[in-house]
Scaffold this motif. Structure first.
Motif, PDB file in Angstrom:
ATOM      1  N   TYR A 172       0.832  -1.199   0.000  1.00 50.37           N
ATOM      2  CA  TYR A 172       0.000   0.000   0.000  1.00 50.37           C
ATOM      3  C   TYR A 172       0.871   1.255   0.000  1.00 50.37           C
ATOM      4  O   TYR A 172       0.643   2.188  -0.775  1.00 50.37           O
ATOM      5  CB  TYR A 172      -0.935  -0.010   1.214  1.00 50.37           C
ATOM      6  CG  TYR A 172      -1.635   1.298   1.447  1.00 50.37           C
ATOM      7  CD1 TYR A 172      -2.767   1.638   0.705  1.00 50.37           C
ATOM      8  CD2 TYR A 172      -1.168   2.197   2.390  1.00 50.37           C
ATOM      9  CE1 TYR A 172      -3.400   2.847   0.908  1.00 50.37           C
ATOM     10  CE2 TYR A 172      -1.797   3.406   2.599  1.00 50.37           C
ATOM     11  CZ  TYR A 172      -2.913   3.730   1.860  1.00 50.37           C
ATOM     12  OH  TYR A 172      -3.538   4.925   2.061  1.00 50.37           O
ATOM     13  N   GLU A 173       1.873   1.277   0.883  1.00 45.50           N
ATOM     14  CA  GLU A 173       2.736   2.446   0.979  1.00 45.50           C
ATOM     15  C   GLU A 173       3.531   2.662  -0.303  1.00 45.50           C
ATOM     16  O   GLU A 173       3.732   3.806  -0.721  1.00 45.50           O
ATOM     17  CB  GLU A 173       3.655   2.328   2.189  1.00 45.50           C
ATOM     18  CG  GLU A 173       2.912   2.511   3.492  1.00 45.50           C
ATOM     19  CD  GLU A 173       3.759   2.258   4.719  1.00 45.50           C
ATOM     20  OE1 GLU A 173       4.926   1.823   4.588  1.00 45.50           O
ATOM     21  OE2 GLU A 173       3.243   2.487   5.835  1.00 45.50           O
ATOM     22  N   ALA A 174       3.981   1.575  -0.936  1.00 44.46           N
ATOM     23  CA  ALA A 174       4.708   1.703  -2.204  1.00 44.46           C
ATOM     24  C   ALA A 174       3.787   2.252  -3.290  1.00 44.46           C
ATOM     25  O   ALA A 174       4.189   3.109  -4.093  1.00 44.46           O
ATOM     26  CB  ALA A 174       5.290   0.354  -2.625  1.00 44.46           C
ATOM     27  N   SER A 175       2.538   1.792  -3.305  1.00 46.34           N
ATOM     28  CA  SER A 175       1.568   2.291  -4.283  1.00 46.34           C
ATOM     29  C   SER A 175       1.261   3.759  -4.036  1.00 46.34           C
ATOM     30  O   SER A 175       1.155   4.554  -4.975  1.00 46.34           O
ATOM     31  CB  SER A 175       0.273   1.480  -4.220  1.00 46.34           C
ATOM     32  OG  SER A 175       0.513   0.147  -4.569  1.00 46.34           O
ATOM     33  N   GLU A 176       1.116   4.120  -2.772  1.00 47.09           N
ATOM     34  CA  GLU A 176       0.845   5.512  -2.421  1.00 47.09           C
ATOM     35  C   GLU A 176       2.007   6.412  -2.845  1.00 47.09           C
ATOM     36  O   GLU A 176       1.797   7.508  -3.364  1.00 47.09           O
ATOM     37  CB  GLU A 176       0.617   5.597  -0.916  1.00 47.09           C
ATOM     38  CG  GLU A 176       0.059   6.917  -0.457  1.00 47.09           C
ATOM     39  CD  GLU A 176      -0.256   6.887   1.029  1.00 47.09           C
ATOM     40  OE1 GLU A 176       0.652   6.559   1.830  1.00 47.09           O
ATOM     41  OE2 GLU A 176      -1.399   7.185   1.389  1.00 47.09           O
ATOM     42  N   GLU A 177       3.225   5.936  -2.637  1.00 47.23           N
ATOM     43  CA  GLU A 177       4.402   6.712  -3.040  1.00 47.23           C
ATOM     44  C   GLU A 177       4.442   6.887  -4.551  1.00 47.23           C
ATOM     45  O   GLU A 177       4.727   7.975  -5.057  1.00 47.23           O
ATOM     46  CB  GLU A 177       5.675   6.018  -2.556  1.00 47.23           C
ATOM     47  CG  GLU A 177       6.929   6.802  -2.837  1.00 47.23           C
ATOM     48  CD  GLU A 177       8.168   6.119  -2.283  1.00 47.23           C
ATOM     49  OE1 GLU A 177       9.214   6.188  -2.947  1.00 47.23           O
ATOM     50  OE2 GLU A 177       8.082   5.528  -1.200  1.00 47.23           O
ATOM     51  N   ARG A 178       4.127   5.826  -5.272  1.00 46.27           N
ATOM     52  CA  ARG A 178       4.126   5.908  -6.742  1.00 46.27           C
ATOM     53  C   ARG A 178       3.058   6.881  -7.226  1.00 46.27           C
ATOM     54  O   ARG A 178       3.295   7.684  -8.125  1.00 46.27           O
ATOM     55  CB  ARG A 178       3.887   4.510  -7.333  1.00 46.27           C
ATOM     56  CG  ARG A 178       3.901   4.468  -8.817  1.00 46.27           C
ATOM     57  CD  ARG A 178       5.306   4.720  -9.338  1.00 46.27           C
ATOM     58  NE  ARG A 178       5.278   4.647 -10.779  1.00 46.27           N
ATOM     59  CZ  ARG A 178       6.015   5.402 -11.549  1.00 46.27           C
ATOM     60  NH1 ARG A 178       6.881   6.233 -11.038  1.00 46.27           N
ATOM     61  NH2 ARG A 178       5.933   5.309 -12.847  1.00 46.27           N
ATOM     62  N   LEU A 179       1.881   6.831  -6.630  1.00 44.83           N
ATOM     63  CA  LEU A 179       0.817   7.749  -7.002  1.00 44.83           C
ATOM     64  C   LEU A 179       1.222   9.190  -6.723  1.00 44.83           C
ATOM     65  O   LEU A 179       0.938  10.093  -7.511  1.00 44.83           O
ATOM     66  CB  LEU A 179      -0.470   7.396  -6.253  1.00 44.83           C
ATOM     67  CG  LEU A 179      -1.688   8.238  -6.555  1.00 44.83           C
ATOM     68  CD1 LEU A 179      -2.037   8.175  -8.045  1.00 44.83           C
ATOM     69  CD2 LEU A 179      -2.867   7.756  -5.734  1.00 44.83           C
ATOM     70  N   SER A 180       1.915   9.402  -5.627  1.00 45.68           N
ATOM     71  CA  SER A 180       2.399  10.734  -5.296  1.00 45.68           C
ATOM     72  C   SER A 180       3.393  11.228  -6.347  1.00 45.68           C
ATOM     73  O   SER A 180       3.359  12.399  -6.744  1.00 45.68           O
ATOM     74  CB  SER A 180       3.057  10.707  -3.919  1.00 45.68           C
ATOM     75  OG  SER A 180       3.574  11.963  -3.595  1.00 45.68           O
ATOM     76  N   GLU A 181       4.259  10.337  -6.819  1.00 46.67           N
ATOM     77  CA  GLU A 181       5.208  10.702  -7.878  1.00 46.67           C
ATOM     78  C   GLU A 181       4.468  11.088  -9.152  1.00 46.67           C
ATOM     79  O   GLU A 181       4.842  12.053  -9.827  1.00 46.67           O
ATOM     80  CB  GLU A 181       6.163   9.546  -8.156  1.00 46.67           C
ATOM     81  CG  GLU A 181       7.147   9.280  -7.044  1.00 46.67           C
ATOM     82  CD  GLU A 181       7.957   8.013  -7.277  1.00 46.67           C
ATOM     83  OE1 GLU A 181       7.899   7.435  -8.381  1.00 46.67           O
ATOM     84  OE2 GLU A 181       8.650   7.605  -6.339  1.00 46.67           O
ATOM     85  N   ILE A 182       3.425  10.359  -9.479  1.00 47.74           N
ATOM     86  CA  ILE A 182       2.631  10.664 -10.676  1.00 47.74           C
ATOM     87  C   ILE A 182       1.945  12.020 -10.522  1.00 47.74           C
ATOM     88  O   ILE A 182       1.914  12.826 -11.455  1.00 47.74           O
ATOM     89  CB  ILE A 182       1.605   9.542 -10.943  1.00 47.74           C
ATOM     90  CG1 ILE A 182       2.345   8.271 -11.367  1.00 47.74           C
ATOM     91  CG2 ILE A 182       0.590   9.961 -12.004  1.00 47.74           C
ATOM     92  CD1 ILE A 182       1.484   7.029 -11.378  1.00 47.74           C
ATOM     93  N   ARG A 215       2.969  14.522  -8.671  1.00 48.63           N
ATOM     94  CA  ARG A 215       4.001  15.568  -8.792  1.00 48.63           C
ATOM     95  C   ARG A 215       4.380  15.797 -10.251  1.00 48.63           C
ATOM     96  O   ARG A 215       4.569  16.932 -10.682  1.00 48.63           O
ATOM     97  CB  ARG A 215       5.233  15.209  -7.967  1.00 48.63           C
ATOM     98  CG  ARG A 215       5.068  15.473  -6.490  1.00 48.63           C
ATOM     99  CD  ARG A 215       6.391  15.408  -5.741  1.00 48.63           C
ATOM    100  NE  ARG A 215       7.041  14.105  -5.814  1.00 48.63           N
ATOM    101  CZ  ARG A 215       6.786  13.087  -5.004  1.00 48.63           C
ATOM    102  NH1 ARG A 215       5.892  13.217  -4.048  1.00 48.63           N
ATOM    103  NH2 ARG A 215       7.426  11.954  -5.126  1.00 48.63           N
TER     104      ARG A 215
END
Length: 98
Positions: A57-67, A69
């Protein structure tokens, strides 16, 4: 609910894990009660499964945040796209709604 984790190198590798690293980490995983021995097998405990899925979940959340940005940085070029990506990241919307 537990998931079997064979102690064989083939099964460990199939799960994307390094068998040597699993062997090295096993005492800590057992001590933290993330896995337990059941006969000749290791199984993930409920706690271990929770830690695993939280990490995903945290990895997915981080990836979504990168997208998000990236979309923000492109806002001057494609403001509608940036706005749609921000909406998708912040709210449970379909792509059509965004």
């Amino acid at each position: 609910m537990t998931a079997p984790l064979e102690e064989t190198a083939g099964e460990t590798t199939a799960r994307g894990l390094d068998p040597d690293q699993v062997r090295a980490d096993l005492p800590t995983l057992l001590w933290l009660k993330l896995v337990e021995r059941r006969g000749e097998r290791l199984t993930a405990t409920d706690r271990g499964a929770a830690v695993h899925y939280r990490s995903l979940y945290e990895a997915s959340e981080e990836r979504l945040s990168e997208i998000a940005r990236f979309a923000q940085a492109q806002g001057t070029v494609a403001p509608d796209f940036a706005r749609a990506v921000r909406l998708l990241a912040q709210k449970p919307l379909s792509s059509t709604e965004a």
